[in-house]
Each structure stands twice: as C-alpha cells, then as structure tokens.
Enzyme design. Structure first.
Site, PDB file in Angstrom:
ATOM      1  N   ASP A  45      -0.931  -4.845   6.015  1.00 15.78           N
ATOM      2  CA  ASP A  45      -1.948  -5.615   5.548  1.00 15.78           C
ATOM      3  C   ASP A  45      -1.604  -5.694   3.873  1.00 15.78           C
ATOM      4  OD1 ASP A  45      -2.451  -2.575   5.086  1.00 15.78           O
ATOM      5  OD2 ASP A  45      -4.537  -3.153   4.105  1.00 15.78           O
ATOM      6  N   GLU A  46      -1.989  -6.889   3.228  1.00 18.39           N
ATOM      7  CA  GLU A  46      -2.316  -7.020   1.710  1.00 18.39           C
ATOM      8  C   GLU A  46      -0.988  -6.700   1.131  1.00 18.39           C
ATOM      9  OE1 GLU A  46      -7.028  -6.262   0.912  1.00 18.39           O
ATOM     10  OE2 GLU A  46      -5.588  -4.418   1.353  1.00 18.39           O
ATOM     11  N   SER A  47       0.466  -7.120   1.566  1.00 21.69           N
ATOM     12  CA  SER A  47       1.484  -6.996   1.132  1.00 21.69           C
ATOM     13  C   SER A  47       1.916  -8.209   0.232  1.00 21.69           C
ATOM     14  CB  SER A  47       2.452  -6.953   2.273  1.00 21.69           C
ATOM     15  OG  SER A  47       2.950  -5.455   2.294  1.00 21.69           O
TER      16      SER A  47
ATOM     17  N   HIS B 145       0.882  -1.250   0.190  1.00 26.44           N
ATOM     18  CA  HIS B 145       0.031   0.012  -0.028  1.00 26.44           C
ATOM     19  C   HIS B 145       0.897   1.214  -0.041  1.00 26.44           C
ATOM     20  CE1 HIS B 145      -4.013  -1.737   0.527  1.00 26.44           C
ATOM     21  NE2 HIS B 145      -3.371  -2.582   1.316  1.00 26.44           N
TER      22      HIS B 145
END
Ligand code: TNX
Length: 535
Positions: free
Chosen positions: A349-351, A267
């Site tokens: 998150d969401e790496s 992100h």
C-alpha cells in the site's frame, strides 16, 4: 373505570411475574437469545436443560482433537458459572455430548446443537465446528459471569436446535503492532476476545516505517535497530521467532490462523534505518515530502534515521538492487518457516515514492517468492496493478477499481473498506483516540453494510471474506485497543458469519446489550455507543 382496569391488569401481571420468578427460573427462548454472530437457524422447543455441577462433558471422536475443544469449553463454563464440569466416557443423560462426526457434512466450520431436556448433543464434521458451537453455547448460559457462583447453582438453557455455518471462510481482524508495539500477552488477550465471535484469521501488521517487529535471524539489525522505537518515540519492541510461534500456537488453539504482514516496498523506513543497502537514496519526490531531515534518505546506500511520526508514503526499498531481493527472500523464507497458515501478506500500500514501473515488477517478484516458499500472497488493493496469481488475495481498503482489477485477473478479494471496517476510525467527533480520514464509524455504520453491495463488479464468489483492521498510530495501551475494537468487531464478525438476509440492525442492537453486560463483568474497556440502549 378504564384507569382502574389498566391498574388491575398491571397488578395481575406483576403478581403473575413474581410468581413465575419464584417458582421457576425465567427462560429466554432459544430463538430470542442474544447470540452474536446470529446463527443460520434456531428452532425452539418446549422444555429446558439444567446445567449444574452434575452435568458431564462427553467427547466422541478422535480424542487427540477433542481434548482441546473439551478443555476450552470447560474453562469458559467455569469462568462464567463457577461450575467445574467433569467428563464421562459414555453417552449418558445429563451430559453435553460433543461429537466429531465426519459424515455430518455441511462444511468444515458448520455445527449443530441439539438441546433436549436431559441431554445436549453438539455435532460437527471438523473440530472447528465444535469450537464454534462451544462459542455459541457459552452465550446461552444465563449469567454475565459477574461473580463465581457456588457449585449448587443451576443454569437453565432452553431446549431447541441450532444449525449454523458461516457465510464467509475468512473472518478477520488486523492488529498493527508496528506503529505501537503490543506485547505477546496483549495479542493473546485479543485472540481470546475475537475467538468469542468466531473470527478465524488474525492479520499482524509486523513492519512499517516506525518499527520492525519480527526477528529475522539473517538480518538481525531489523529488530535491534528497526524495532527499537515506535510512534511518539517510545521504546518499541519486537517478537522473537519463539514469541511469534507462541502467538501462532495460542491462536491455533482457538481456531485462528495468523497472517503475518511485511509491508513492502513502501512503509519500510524501519528496514532502511537498519540496513542502508536497501535504501535507493534517490527518492526526493517533492520538496518537503519527507517527514524528517533528509541527510541520509537522499544518499544511496545510507541508513535513514529512525522515524517516530505518523506520515505515510515517504519510504521505499530499492527495487533495482539484487540485495533487496536477497532481503525479501530471506524475510519471506524465515517467516514462511514459522507460519503454518496459508498466507503471507506483502503489504504494497501507499508506495507513493516507488515509480509504478518499479512497483509492478517488485510486487511480482515478491509474489513469486511467497509462492516459492509454499504460501499464498495477500496484499493491499494496490497490488492489483501487478500481475496477480489466481491464488493471491487483494485486500480492498481504498480503491474499488483496484479490487475489480484483481478480480479480473482471477484473484479473490478480502473486504476491508476503510469507511466501514476500519477500527481505528473514531466513533464520533468526541472519541479521544483514532482517526477521521476515512469516516466517523458509529456502531450502526460498522454494522449496516454488506460486502456484496460495495461495487457491482465485486460479487459474492469473488469475496473470500471480511477483515477489520486496527491501525495503531493513536493507540497506547490494551485499553485503547479494546475501546476501538468493541463493540464494532462483533458487528463486523456478524457481517462475515451471518448471511445478509438474516441480518438486521434492530436485532443486532438488541442482542449486543447482553454482551455489554459480560464485557462489564470482564472489565473490558468498550465504547458504550449511544445507538444502543445498554442494560
Ligand atoms: C492507511 S490502510 C494505511 C495505514 C495507516 C492507516 C491509518 C492502509 C493499507 N494504509 O498505513 O495506518 O491508513 O488509518
């Protein structure tokens, strides 16, 4: 005959009702008032207190702390009633006495409101308790704030006693200012609204692929380049450090602590677009996974294009280069300097394009840096793959096993299940803004759950509290922000404040109506859920 009898009893009731409403104001007993979140204990007694222009505010205790409470309270009463309450130094009749009494006990946020015919006494051991008492009390005033009444008006409050304290120490909301930027005035407005419901943490999601929103003096391009746009390609924006301090102070005055988040190592496109040195340039996970032309993303050390779409999971900081850790340290140091609260949120998150073997040491180093600057680390539940410190908090949003892994490491969890607590989910299929990927979340869905019932290994003592995140991909205005937040935020606030055994949907859905009337008077753009019979 039967019909006649029932008609006559209706008539008698009507006459009795009109007589009662002429001769004396109708008073709702304290225990059936629409207080949200519901207090721990409410006892009725026989009688009434008349709030009027002669009512005085008396503040007992450390005056430096009392001024804020008293002024805040007076201003709420004024907005609701038009009464300009004066102050008195002495404990006297016809007064609302706020008393800071260290021996009151019951915890930092507890309070007691004792309403007698001739006096109201509000006691707490800490200013926060008095502030929460004031929020409860203003909900007892029988007006919707629809117009400023003349100063001759009296507002009748039933007598009785309220004793209250929160179930959880952390009662939060998150606002994503990265996907769409919200100016300082909108954030203050949100703070005003959530403070009414005893929310005490506001988490600001300050960076994401689409925008970097906080000035970092040692890396100025983050905001001049990284902050220059937003989802859909609009103008973007950012907070100067002075703006941020102003938000922090404004929130503090309403007993709300700001939790700043810099989302890393994924992100991060807005950072990579500002400083190419941070770009690993090797990340091409699968053909077509990048949401834009990969001319630069594939080039080590080159700045990426700005991104205004809504895909997630395509960017990463270079976790191997020393410059990245210089960057992370500078950001955390500058942020810690302007953040009086205990937490810095590092995202995590969401790496999806950071290899796990790179992700884990990155999170651990970021955690060490947060600790070095005197703060506790917060991160989305994925951070539990790394070795967490016991002082760290994992924010459960998606994967229960991650939350359990965090607990096994001795860390606490903040509960934000996307299926229940995500304010950016649509209410139903007709909702114009918001997402559906986690669930449709009607008001009763947002209310009918408990943090201790999600997973048998997430127990009461592992839970620091509850937070409702509002992601902003689909939000364009303050009105949008209000619409997704109300009435679900009060539902989540009650889950966080009121113990499980006292809560029920029947009761909540009745109480929320009265709040709807106040929101109407305020011009708030809330969702009129069909699950509630609004007045
Ligand atoms: C998932 S929740 C995300 C965000 C998005 C959100 C949209 C989380 C930790 N990551 O990046 O904005 O979904 O609902």
């Amino acid at each position: 005959m039967k019909i006649f009898r029932s008609i006559s009893s209706v008539l008698v009731a009507l006459i009795a009702f009109s007589f009662a409403s002429c001769s004396e104001e109708k008073v709702v007993p304290l225990s059936t008032h629409s207080i949200i979140p519901l207090p721990a204990s409410v006892l009725d007694s026989e009688g009434r207190f008349a709030l009027n222009s002669n009512t005085k505010i008396v503040a007992i205790g450390d005056q430096s702390q009392m001024v804020l409470i008293a002024e805040n309270f007076k201003s709420s009463v004024y907005h609701l009633t038009g009464l300009n309450l004066g102050s008195a130094d002495q404990d006297q009749e016809d007064a609302i006495v706020f008393e800071l009494n260290p021996s009151f006990g019951q915890g930092e946020e507890a309070y007691k409101i004792d309403i007698k015919k001739d006096k109201i006494r509000i006691t707490a051991s800490k200013p926060a308790g008095l502030f929460y008492a004031a929020q409860t009390f203003t909900q007892l005033i029988p007006t919707d704030g629809e117009e400023l009444k003349g100063t001759n008006n009296r507002f009748i409050i039933p007598t009785g006693t309220i004793e209250d304290k929160p179930e959880y120490a952390y009662r939060g909301m998150m606002l994503d200012v990265a996907r769409h930027f919200f100016p300082v005035e909108d954030v203050k407005h949100l703070i005003d609204l959530i403070a009414l419901y005893k929310i005490n943490f506001l988490h600001l999601h300050l960076s994401d692929d689409q925008g970097w929103r906080i000035e970092i003096k040692s890396w100025p391009l983050l905001t001049t380049i990284g902050g220059s746009t937003q989802v859909g390609g609009g103008e973007g924006g950012f907070y100067t450090q002075e703006d941020y301090k102003e938000i922090v102070k404004y929130a503090q005055d309403k007993f709300i602590t700001i939790v700043p988040e810099i989302d890393m190592p994924g992100h991060t496109n807005s950072a990579l677009a500002s400083y190419g040195q941070l770009n690993p340039g090797i990340i091409v996970p699968e053909k077509g996974a990048l949401p834009y032309d990969r001319t630069n993303i594939g080039v080590d050390g080159m700045a990426t294009p700005l991104y205004t779409g809504t895909e997630v999971g395509f960017s990463t900081l270079d976790t191997k280069k020393p410059i990245t850790y210089q960057f992370v340290e500078d950001v955390i140091r500058e942020l810690a300097e302007i953040t009086p609260g205990p937490f810095i949120h590092i995202g995590g998150d969401e790496s999806h394009v950071t290899a796990m073997e790179d992700y884990i040491p990155f999170i651990e180093r970021a955690q060490d840096l947060v600790t070095k600057y005197g703060k506790r680390t917060m991160g989305w539940d994925e951070v539990a793959h790394a070795k967490l410190l016991p002082s760290s908090v994992a924010q459960f949003w998606a994967v229960e096993e991650n939350a359990v892994m965090a607990i096994e490491q001795g860390a606490q969890v903040l509960i934000s299940p996307s299926k229940k607590a995500y304010l950016d989910m649509k209410y139903d299929t007709t909702t114009q803004i918001g997402y559906t990927w986690a669930a449709l979340i009607e008001l009763d869905d947002a209310y009918n759950w408990d943090p201790t019932e999600l997973n048998e290994n997430i127990k009461r003592e592992n839970i620091i509290g509850v937070e409702a995140p509002l992601w902003a991909e689909t939000l364009r205005s303050r009105a949008d922000m209000e619409f997704l937040t109300f009435p679900r935020l009060p539902a989540i606030a009650e889950i966080a404040w009121t113990s499980k055994d006292l809560r029920s949907w029947d009761s909540f859905s009745t109480r929320i109506k009265k709040h709807g009337r106040r929101w109407d008077a305020m011009g708030l753009n809330y969702y009129k859920s069909p699950k509630v019979i609004w007045d």
